[in-house]
Scaffold this motif. Structure first.
Motif, mmCIF file in Angstrom:
data_model
loop_
_atom_site.group_PDB
_atom_site.id
_atom_site.type_symbol
_atom_site.label_atom_id
_atom_site.label_comp_id
_atom_site.label_asym_id
_atom_site.label_seq_id
_atom_site.Cartn_x
_atom_site.Cartn_y
_atom_site.Cartn_z
ATOM 1 N N VAL A 70 67.840 120.991 77.583
ATOM 2 C CA VAL A 70 66.518 121.153 77.006
ATOM 3 C C VAL A 70 66.701 121.541 75.546
ATOM 4 O O VAL A 70 67.371 122.534 75.242
ATOM 5 C CB VAL A 70 65.717 122.245 77.748
ATOM 6 N N GLU A 71 66.154 120.761 74.646
ATOM 7 C CA GLU A 71 66.283 121.056 73.216
ATOM 8 C C GLU A 71 65.188 122.028 72.794
ATOM 9 O O GLU A 71 64.056 121.955 73.268
ATOM 10 C CB GLU A 71 66.195 119.762 72.413
ATOM 11 N N THR A 72 65.502 122.910 71.876
ATOM 12 C CA THR A 72 64.520 123.892 71.399
ATOM 13 C C THR A 72 64.043 123.512 69.987
ATOM 14 O O THR A 72 63.152 122.701 69.841
ATOM 15 C CB THR A 72 65.097 125.304 71.445
ATOM 16 N N GLY A 73 64.660 124.045 68.932
ATOM 17 C CA GLY A 73 64.238 123.699 67.581
ATOM 18 C C GLY A 73 64.357 124.873 66.636
ATOM 19 O O GLY A 73 64.750 125.984 67.017
ATOM 20 N N LYS A 74 63.980 124.647 65.380
ATOM 21 C CA LYS A 74 64.148 125.656 64.332
ATOM 22 C C LYS A 74 63.311 126.894 64.594
ATOM 23 O O LYS A 74 63.751 128.021 64.334
ATOM 24 C CB LYS A 74 63.795 125.080 62.970
ATOM 25 N N ALA A 75 62.099 126.719 65.124
ATOM 26 C CA ALA A 75 61.235 127.868 65.359
ATOM 27 C C ALA A 75 61.884 128.847 66.331
ATOM 28 O O ALA A 75 61.796 130.075 66.147
ATOM 29 C CB ALA A 75 59.883 127.409 65.892
ATOM 30 N N PHE A 76 62.561 128.307 67.348
ATOM 31 C CA PHE A 76 63.227 129.193 68.303
ATOM 32 C C PHE A 76 64.434 129.866 67.668
ATOM 33 O O PHE A 76 64.733 131.029 67.954
ATOM 34 C CB PHE A 76 63.639 128.412 69.552
ATOM 35 N N GLU A 77 65.141 129.158 66.789
ATOM 36 C CA GLU A 77 66.257 129.772 66.069
ATOM 37 C C GLU A 77 65.766 130.929 65.203
ATOM 38 O O GLU A 77 66.400 131.983 65.133
ATOM 39 C CB GLU A 77 66.968 128.726 65.213
ATOM 40 N N ASP A 78 64.615 130.743 64.557
ATOM 41 C CA ASP A 78 64.044 131.810 63.738
ATOM 42 C C ASP A 78 63.645 133.005 64.599
ATOM 43 O O ASP A 78 63.817 134.164 64.201
ATOM 44 C CB ASP A 78 62.824 131.291 62.982
ATOM 45 N N LEU A 79 63.105 132.727 65.787
ATOM 46 C CA LEU A 79 62.738 133.803 66.715
ATOM 47 C C LEU A 79 63.961 134.632 67.098
ATOM 48 O O LEU A 79 63.908 135.869 67.091
ATOM 49 C CB LEU A 79 62.097 133.183 67.953
ATOM 50 N N LYS A 80 65.063 133.963 67.404
ATOM 51 C CA LYS A 80 66.278 134.685 67.803
ATOM 52 C C LYS A 80 66.781 135.565 66.668
ATOM 53 O O LYS A 80 67.232 136.695 66.899
ATOM 54 C CB LYS A 80 67.356 133.693 68.243
ATOM 55 N N THR A 81 66.685 135.059 65.445
ATOM 56 C CA THR A 81 67.111 135.850 64.291
ATOM 57 C C THR A 81 66.243 137.091 64.133
ATOM 58 O O THR A 81 66.750 138.195 63.897
ATOM 59 C CB THR A 81 67.052 135.003 63.011
ATOM 60 N N ALA A 82 64.928 136.923 64.295
ATOM 61 C CA ALA A 82 64.005 138.048 64.159
ATOM 62 C C ALA A 82 64.235 139.085 65.253
ATOM 63 O O ALA A 82 64.200 140.297 65.001
ATOM 64 C CB ALA A 82 62.568 137.542 64.191
ATOM 65 N N LEU A 83 64.473 138.619 66.483
ATOM 66 C CA LEU A 83 64.728 139.535 67.595
ATOM 67 C C LEU A 83 66.006 140.330 67.353
ATOM 68 O O LEU A 83 66.041 141.558 67.559
ATOM 69 C CB LEU A 83 64.831 138.754 68.899
ATOM 70 N N ALA A 84 67.062 139.661 66.921
ATOM 71 C CA ALA A 84 68.326 140.355 66.652
ATOM 72 C C ALA A 84 68.151 141.388 65.552
ATOM 73 O O ALA A 84 68.735 142.490 65.612
ATOM 74 C CB ALA A 84 69.398 139.342 66.264
ATOM 75 N N GLU A 85 67.337 141.070 64.558
ATOM 76 C CA GLU A 85 67.098 142.010 63.453
ATOM 77 C C GLU A 85 66.349 143.243 63.956
ATOM 78 O O GLU A 85 66.725 144.375 63.643
ATOM 79 C CB GLU A 85 66.291 141.311 62.352
ATOM 80 N N GLU A 86 65.298 143.043 64.733
ATOM 81 C CA GLU A 86 64.540 144.191 65.247
ATOM 82 C C GLU A 86 65.388 145.036 66.191
ATOM 83 O O GLU A 86 65.291 146.263 66.203
ATOM 84 C CB GLU A 86 63.281 143.717 65.972
#
Length: 271
Positions: free
Chosen positions: A113-129
């Motif tokens: 299942v392919e995701t996309g850039k928006a999901f990559e950005d979400l993962k970055t934000a979650l790791a930061e928080e």
């Protein structure tokens, strides 16, 4: 060792037990297919995902049992496909990873299942928080992301409050999967139940009855599908509460003992 049957089974079947069900894998190897979760099922849980220990004989025993089943043995896990392969090297089994978001058939064909850039950005934000959540481990799985708080149980409320917010950011194509001390965002159109069905549409699984084994709420979808299709379901658990599984085994060690016996036709299957 005696393993107790789940109380939802008919009373006339009360003499049956998990090891008796599993013995059918070698007594009637062409009739059955085996689907196995990894963490907490084949392998004991650990403080972090990377600190698990794979018993030295487990890959060989799984391979031996797979041969007896004509290859109708698959791993169905929340782990990524590549990571799971490293655990059982040099063997590569049919495998559904990330709760079915990626799957390798017995032929070796891989679908994801392919995701996309928006999901990559979400993962970055979650790791930061999560830097402000001491002891919480954020695991980037590619098309899924998990927040583990096994080492920081006091952070449970923080994690449980934050993950629905990130799920909203991910959108309707994703779902929140809760497990043992973990909350994970994964593609909604994938589940362990869907993965089991997909395997059963393909050789060498096609035409067989499934036996599904897991230890967590993430495995319940797999249990329900196995039950619906006339197969069996076994949960690794200390108690019988809160599961659709028909049978209970007390530990991953108990399951490994049975698998070792099944892989060696000269041994009894009793643990």
């Amino acid at each position: 060792m005696s393993y107790q049957e789940h109380p939802k089974e008919d009373e006339q079947a009360s003499a049956r037990s998990a090891e008796e069900v599993l013995s059918r894998l070698t007594l009637q190897p062409r009739n059955w297919a085996l689907f196995l979760d990894i963490d907490g099922t084949l392998i004991d849980l650990a403080e972090t995902p990377d600190s698990i220990v794979v018993p030295l004989d487990l890959p060989e025993n799984l391979h031996g049992l797979s041969l007896k089943l004509g290859g109708a043995l698959a791993l169905v896990t929340g782990r990524a496909l590549a990571y799971a392969d490293r655990l059982f090297a040099p063997y590569e089994f049919p495998l559904a990873g990330l709760h079915g978001s990626e799957r390798r058939s017995a032929s070796g064909a891989v679908s994801r299942v392919e995701t996309g850039k928006a999901f990559e950005d979400l993962k970055t934000a979650l790791a930061e928080e999560a830097r402000a959540w001491p002891g919480v481990l954020i695991e980037d799985k590619g098309s899924a992301v998990a927040a583990h708080y096994r080492q920081a149980p006091a952070q449970r409320e923080t994690v449980e409050a934050a993950m629905p917010r990130y799920l909203d950011m991910a959108g309707a194509d994703f779902t929140l999967q809760r497990g043992k001390m973990v909350a994970e965002i994964r593609p909604a159109r994938a589940s362990k139940g869907h993965a089991l069905k997909a395997f059963l549409d393909e050789a060498p699984f096609k035409g067989r009855r499934p036996i599904a084994i897991g230890d967590d709420v993430t495995d319940e979808a797999m249990f329900r599908v196995a039950n619906e299709l006339g197969g069996h379901s076994i949960r690794i658990a200390e108690t019988e509460a809160g599961t659709d599984a028909k049978f209970i085994l007390p530990s991953a060690h108990a399951l490994r003992t049975i698998i070792a016996a099944l892989a060696d036709s000269g041994k009894s299957v009793s643990a």
